[in-house]
Design an enzyme around this catalytic site. Structure first.
Site, PDB file in Angstrom:
ATOM      1  N   ILE A  11      61.066 -14.942  50.897  1.00  0.00           N
ATOM      2  CA  ILE A  11      60.670 -14.389  49.595  1.00  0.00           C
ATOM      3  C   ILE A  11      61.053 -12.907  49.519  1.00  0.00           C
ATOM      4  O   ILE A  11      61.510 -12.418  48.478  1.00  0.00           O
ATOM      5  CB  ILE A  11      59.152 -14.599  49.358  1.00  0.00           C
ATOM      6  CG1 ILE A  11      58.810 -16.090  49.490  1.00  0.00           C
ATOM      7  CG2 ILE A  11      58.748 -14.086  47.975  1.00  0.00           C
ATOM      8  CD1 ILE A  11      57.319 -16.383  49.529  1.00  0.00           C
ATOM      9  N   SER A 123      48.152 -16.652  48.807  1.00  0.00           N
ATOM     10  CA  SER A 123      48.605 -18.034  48.677  1.00  0.00           C
ATOM     11  C   SER A 123      47.566 -18.848  47.924  1.00  0.00           C
ATOM     12  O   SER A 123      46.358 -18.584  48.039  1.00  0.00           O
ATOM     13  CB  SER A 123      48.783 -18.605  50.080  1.00  0.00           C
ATOM     14  OG  SER A 123      48.894 -20.001  50.046  1.00  0.00           O
ATOM     15  N   THR A 125      46.600 -21.438  48.843  1.00  0.00           N
ATOM     16  CA  THR A 125      45.790 -22.087  49.874  1.00  0.00           C
ATOM     17  C   THR A 125      44.370 -21.512  49.912  1.00  0.00           C
ATOM     18  O   THR A 125      43.443 -22.184  50.381  1.00  0.00           O
ATOM     19  CB  THR A 125      46.486 -21.966  51.256  1.00  0.00           C
ATOM     20  OG1 THR A 125      45.926 -22.908  52.142  1.00  0.00           O
ATOM     21  CG2 THR A 125      46.350 -20.575  51.850  1.00  0.00           C
ATOM     22  N   TYR A 147      45.527 -20.228  59.022  1.00  0.00           N
ATOM     23  CA  TYR A 147      46.433 -19.456  58.158  1.00  0.00           C
ATOM     24  C   TYR A 147      45.708 -19.035  56.876  1.00  0.00           C
ATOM     25  O   TYR A 147      45.725 -17.875  56.467  1.00  0.00           O
ATOM     26  CB  TYR A 147      47.682 -20.289  57.841  1.00  0.00           C
ATOM     27  CG  TYR A 147      48.527 -19.727  56.720  1.00  0.00           C
ATOM     28  CD1 TYR A 147      49.263 -18.561  56.909  1.00  0.00           C
ATOM     29  CD2 TYR A 147      48.582 -20.363  55.470  1.00  0.00           C
ATOM     30  CE1 TYR A 147      50.033 -18.031  55.883  1.00  0.00           C
ATOM     31  CE2 TYR A 147      49.352 -19.846  54.444  1.00  0.00           C
ATOM     32  CZ  TYR A 147      50.082 -18.685  54.651  1.00  0.00           C
ATOM     33  OH  TYR A 147      50.833 -18.160  53.631  1.00  0.00           O
ATOM     34  N   LYS A 151      44.546 -15.225  55.153  1.00  0.00           N
ATOM     35  CA  LYS A 151      44.790 -14.742  53.778  1.00  0.00           C
ATOM     36  C   LYS A 151      43.465 -14.340  53.119  1.00  0.00           C
ATOM     37  O   LYS A 151      43.392 -13.315  52.434  1.00  0.00           O
ATOM     38  CB  LYS A 151      45.500 -15.817  52.945  1.00  0.00           C
ATOM     39  CG  LYS A 151      46.933 -16.113  53.387  1.00  0.00           C
ATOM     40  CD  LYS A 151      47.858 -14.932  53.142  1.00  0.00           C
ATOM     41  CE  LYS A 151      49.263 -15.179  53.637  1.00  0.00           C
ATOM     42  NZ  LYS A 151      50.083 -13.947  53.723  1.00  0.00           N
ATOM     43  N   ASN A 197      57.891 -27.943  55.252  1.00  0.00           N
ATOM     44  CA  ASN A 197      57.730 -28.037  53.798  1.00  0.00           C
ATOM     45  C   ASN A 197      58.683 -29.055  53.197  1.00  0.00           C
ATOM     46  O   ASN A 197      59.739 -29.351  53.748  1.00  0.00           O
ATOM     47  CB  ASN A 197      57.919 -26.668  53.150  1.00  0.00           C
ATOM     48  CG  ASN A 197      56.856 -25.681  53.586  1.00  0.00           C
ATOM     49  OD1 ASN A 197      57.156 -24.670  54.198  1.00  0.00           O
ATOM     50  ND2 ASN A 197      55.601 -26.000  53.321  1.00  0.00           N
TER      51      ASN A 197
HETATM   52  P1  NAD Z   1      59.201 -15.519  56.061  1.00  0.00           P
HETATM   53  O1  NAD Z   1      58.726 -15.910  57.419  1.00  0.00           O
HETATM   54  O2  NAD Z   1      60.535 -15.978  55.634  1.00  0.00           O
HETATM   55  O3  NAD Z   1      59.162 -13.917  55.923  1.00  0.00           O
HETATM   56  C1  NAD Z   1      58.219 -13.125  56.594  1.00  0.00           C
HETATM   57  C2  NAD Z   1      58.959 -11.901  57.152  1.00  0.00           C
HETATM   58  O4  NAD Z   1      58.026 -11.064  57.838  1.00  0.00           O
HETATM   59  C3  NAD Z   1      60.036 -12.273  58.169  1.00  0.00           C
HETATM   60  O5  NAD Z   1      61.222 -11.551  57.889  1.00  0.00           O
HETATM   61  C4  NAD Z   1      59.442 -11.858  59.512  1.00  0.00           C
HETATM   62  O6  NAD Z   1      60.440 -11.489  60.447  1.00  0.00           O
HETATM   63  C5  NAD Z   1      58.563 -10.683  59.088  1.00  0.00           C
HETATM   64  N1  NAD Z   1      57.411 -10.433  59.978  1.00  0.00           N
HETATM   65  C6  NAD Z   1      56.494 -11.317  60.429  1.00  0.00           C
HETATM   66  N2  NAD Z   1      55.591 -10.690  61.217  1.00  0.00           N
HETATM   67  C7  NAD Z   1      55.937  -9.377  61.224  1.00  0.00           C
HETATM   68  C8  NAD Z   1      55.388  -8.224  61.866  1.00  0.00           C
HETATM   69  N3  NAD Z   1      54.320  -8.323  62.648  1.00  0.00           N
HETATM   70  N4  NAD Z   1      55.993  -7.032  61.657  1.00  0.00           N
HETATM   71  C9  NAD Z   1      57.100  -6.928  60.884  1.00  0.00           C
HETATM   72  N5  NAD Z   1      57.667  -7.992  60.260  1.00  0.00           N
HETATM   73  C10 NAD Z   1      57.086  -9.202  60.448  1.00  0.00           C
HETATM   74  O7  NAD Z   1      58.072 -15.978  55.025  1.00  0.00           O
HETATM   75  P2  NAD Z   1      58.109 -16.041  53.435  1.00  0.00           P
HETATM   76  O8  NAD Z   1      58.151 -17.465  53.035  1.00  0.00           O
HETATM   77  O9  NAD Z   1      59.119 -15.110  52.910  1.00  0.00           O
HETATM   78  O10 NAD Z   1      56.632 -15.524  53.121  1.00  0.00           O
HETATM   79  C11 NAD Z   1      56.354 -14.153  52.854  1.00  0.00           C
HETATM   80  C12 NAD Z   1      54.863 -13.989  52.661  1.00  0.00           C
HETATM   81  O11 NAD Z   1      54.416 -14.848  51.612  1.00  0.00           O
HETATM   82  C13 NAD Z   1      54.023 -14.339  53.893  1.00  0.00           C
HETATM   83  O12 NAD Z   1      52.957 -13.427  53.986  1.00  0.00           O
HETATM   84  C14 NAD Z   1      53.506 -15.715  53.568  1.00  0.00           C
HETATM   85  O13 NAD Z   1      52.298 -15.989  54.212  1.00  0.00           O
HETATM   86  C15 NAD Z   1      53.335 -15.646  52.069  1.00  0.00           C
HETATM   87  N6  NAD Z   1      53.389 -16.963  51.397  1.00  0.00           N
HETATM   88  C16 NAD Z   1      54.469 -17.785  51.616  1.00  0.00           C
HETATM   89  C17 NAD Z   1      54.497 -19.050  51.013  1.00  0.00           C
HETATM   90  C18 NAD Z   1      55.650 -19.978  51.239  1.00  0.00           C
HETATM   91  O14 NAD Z   1      55.480 -21.184  51.041  1.00  0.00           O
HETATM   92  N7  NAD Z   1      56.839 -19.517  51.653  1.00  0.00           N
HETATM   93  C19 NAD Z   1      53.436 -19.458  50.190  1.00  0.00           C
HETATM   94  C20 NAD Z   1      52.364 -18.589  49.974  1.00  0.00           C
HETATM   95  C21 NAD Z   1      52.367 -17.335  50.589  1.00  0.00           C
HETATM   96  N1  UFG Z   2      55.393 -33.633  52.045  1.00  0.00           N
HETATM   97  C1  UFG Z   2      55.916 -34.840  52.425  1.00  0.00           C
HETATM   98  N2  UFG Z   2      56.803 -34.859  53.463  1.00  0.00           N
HETATM   99  C2  UFG Z   2      57.193 -33.743  54.136  1.00  0.00           C
HETATM  100  C3  UFG Z   2      56.653 -32.507  53.730  1.00  0.00           C
HETATM  101  C4  UFG Z   2      55.747 -32.486  52.675  1.00  0.00           C
HETATM  102  O1  UFG Z   2      55.592 -35.872  51.855  1.00  0.00           O
HETATM  103  O2  UFG Z   2      57.994 -33.835  55.082  1.00  0.00           O
HETATM  104  C5  UFG Z   2      54.457 -33.574  50.886  1.00  0.00           C
HETATM  105  C6  UFG Z   2      53.075 -33.035  51.241  1.00  0.00           C
HETATM  106  O3  UFG Z   2      52.246 -34.064  51.700  1.00  0.00           O
HETATM  107  C7  UFG Z   2      52.642 -32.422  49.906  1.00  0.00           C
HETATM  108  C8  UFG Z   2      53.960 -31.934  49.292  1.00  0.00           C
HETATM  109  O4  UFG Z   2      54.984 -32.663  49.946  1.00  0.00           O
HETATM  110  O5  UFG Z   2      52.107 -33.419  49.075  1.00  0.00           O
HETATM  111  C9  UFG Z   2      54.203 -30.452  49.474  1.00  0.00           C
HETATM  112  O6  UFG Z   2      54.100 -30.110  50.851  1.00  0.00           O
HETATM  113  P1  UFG Z   2      54.573 -28.704  51.422  1.00  0.00           P
HETATM  114  O7  UFG Z   2      54.368 -28.744  52.906  1.00  0.00           O
HETATM  115  O8  UFG Z   2      55.935 -28.395  50.928  1.00  0.00           O
HETATM  116  O9  UFG Z   2      53.591 -27.651  50.724  1.00  0.00           O
HETATM  117  P2  UFG Z   2      51.998 -27.509  50.786  1.00  0.00           P
HETATM  118  O10 UFG Z   2      51.498 -27.553  49.377  1.00  0.00           O
HETATM  119  O11 UFG Z   2      51.395 -28.443  51.750  1.00  0.00           O
HETATM  120  O12 UFG Z   2      51.813 -26.043  51.398  1.00  0.00           O
HETATM  121  C10 UFG Z   2      52.566 -24.911  50.943  1.00  0.00           C
HETATM  122  C11 UFG Z   2      52.692 -23.909  52.090  1.00  0.00           C
HETATM  123  C12 UFG Z   2      51.347 -23.363  52.434  1.00  0.00           C
HETATM  124  C13 UFG Z   2      50.741 -22.753  51.225  1.00  0.00           C
HETATM  125  C14 UFG Z   2      50.647 -23.779  50.103  1.00  0.00           C
HETATM  126  C15 UFG Z   2      50.117 -23.149  48.827  1.00  0.00           C
HETATM  127  O13 UFG Z   2      53.249 -24.554  53.240  1.00  0.00           O
HETATM  128  O14 UFG Z   2      51.491 -22.353  53.418  1.00  0.00           O
HETATM  129  O15 UFG Z   2      51.948 -24.306  49.851  1.00  0.00           O
HETATM  130  O16 UFG Z   2      50.880 -22.041  48.489  1.00  0.00           O
HETATM  131  F1  UFG Z   2      49.492 -22.325  51.519  1.00  0.00           F
END
Ligand code: NAD
Ligand code: UFG
Length: 336
Positions: A11, A123, A125, A147, A151, A197
């Protein structure tokens, strides 16, 4: 100047592109524990602008404070953290250390340097099991895994810090399910190992890297029995961060804001859309429910519209098309 922790990640990299496009200067602070410097080279080439990169860990308070002071930033976007739910259950202390202690170090460094605006990656979550849908920001908060607890802990910390000194300004962005990739196909999600995911797994099946998708349960009380989620395009999400930074410049407060589309799609909706746009089959097998999953989740995105003037623009086809474009151009992610 915006100071972006975790800016090399999925992101973060997309957000850096949109910050540069909006004419803002960017310093990224990242330890590359879950990302590659190559992502930032591509960010700069997409935007046609340079950013500053500092390699470091947010738990290293001295290095962090130095980097923040050197950057001259007025605001921080805080992405850095660990995000794998299963791993957080196996290694809770690592998650508390990285996500909670790391954020505390960041707040200390901000306090020491007089930087009092932060956009935080939370999130959906934090809503836990839905008591009503769509989720509004007033929905009760709870966590079903470590996790999610990290948050919730950070959200509380930000509210406490704001209460102690209302000069602090926080935008707590609660993301729904981020998917997709930049339309250039040059940056995208690059999960290490087997993706947890849905979208990256589906993309790897379509490209032939994996044989079939496991659908985790088809007996939920949903229209087709499979889980329903609010999938949001990562570029829409990135634009939400630009709006949040602009919002903090003009408004005081500590606000939690949903970033979602307001529309739910089932696992099978997503599989069919992906097959259509990729013109490839996505074979699947139905397995048992995944532990900890909820049946449905989608956002009420009204507050984001009211406060930030932001709403999601992309539909499911666009989410799948941009994921497919990234996947076919980079079948092995950044390392290939
Ligand atoms: P990502 O893992 O791709 O990016 C996280 C970045 O933070 C990485 O570049 C990693 O190297 C860096 N990082 C981790 N720990 C660190 C530390 N201690 N010091 C410095 N850098 C560090 O994840 P993302 O999907 O881009 O998510 C970004 C944020 O959004 C996270 O906080 C995650 O929890 C939150 N979020 C993600 C999702 C999702 O589904 N991707 C959903 C809800 C919230
Ligand atoms: N799913 C499958 N097969 C897979 C993976 C997922 O059927 O191999 C299904 C899951 O059961 C769910 C849907 O696809 O119904 C979405 O699953 P994801 O794992 O893609 O996403 P989640 O909603 O479970 O969780 C994600 C992030 C969490 C975050 C949450 C809300 O992984 O960290 O969204 O933002 F907290």
């Amino acid at each position: 100047m915006i100071f972006v922790t975790g800016g090399a990640g999925y992101i973060g990299s997309h957000t850096c592109v949109e910050l540069l496009n909006a004419g803002l200067d960017v310093t990224v602070f990242d330890n590359f524990s879950n990302s590659q410097p190559e992502a930032l080279s591509r960010v700069q080439s997409i935007a046609g602008k340079q950013l500053r990169v500092v390699e470091g860990d947010i738990r290293d308070g001295v290095a962090l404070q130095q980097a923040l002071a050197d950057s001259g930033a007025k605001a921080v976007i805080h992405f850095a953290g660990l995000k794998a739910v299963g791993e957080s259950e196996a290694e809770p202390l690592r998650y508390y250390d990285n996500n909670v202690v790391g954020t505390m170090r960041l707040l200390e460094a901000m306090k020491a340097t007089g930087v009092k605006q932060m956009v935080f990656s939370s999130s959906a979550t934090v809503y836990g099991v839905p008591q009503f849908l769509p989720y509004t920001e007033q929905h009760p908060l709870s966590a079903t895994n470590t996790y999610g607890q990290t948050k919730l802990a950070v959200e509380s910390m930000l509210r406490d810090v704001h209460r102690s000194d209302p000069e602090w300004r926080f935008a707590i962005l609660r993301y729904f399910n981020p998917v997709g990739a930049h339309p250039s196909g040059r940056i995208g999600e690059d999960p290490q190992g087997v993706p947890n995911n849905l979208m990256p797994f589906v993309a790897q099946v379509a490209v032939g890297r994996r044989e079939f998708l496991n659908v985790w349960g088809n007996d939920y009380p949903t229209p087709d029995g499979t889980g329903v989620r609010d999938y949001i395009h990562v570029v829409d999400l990135a634009l939400g961060h630009v709006k949040a930074v602009q919002f903090l410049e003009r408004e005081a407060g500590c606000n939690a804001i949903n970033l979602g589309s307001g529309v739910g799609h089932s696992v099978l909706d997503l599989v069919r859309a992906f097959e259509r746009v990729s013109n490839r089959p996505v074979p699947f097998k139905v397995g048992p429910r995944r532990s900890g999953d909820i049946a449905e989740s989608w956002a009420n995105p009204a507050l984001a519209k009211n406060l930030l003037g932001w709403s999601a623009m992309s539909d499911l086809n666009k989410l799948c098309a941009d994921t497919w474009n990234w996947q076919t151009r980079n079948p092995n992610g950044y390392t290939g």
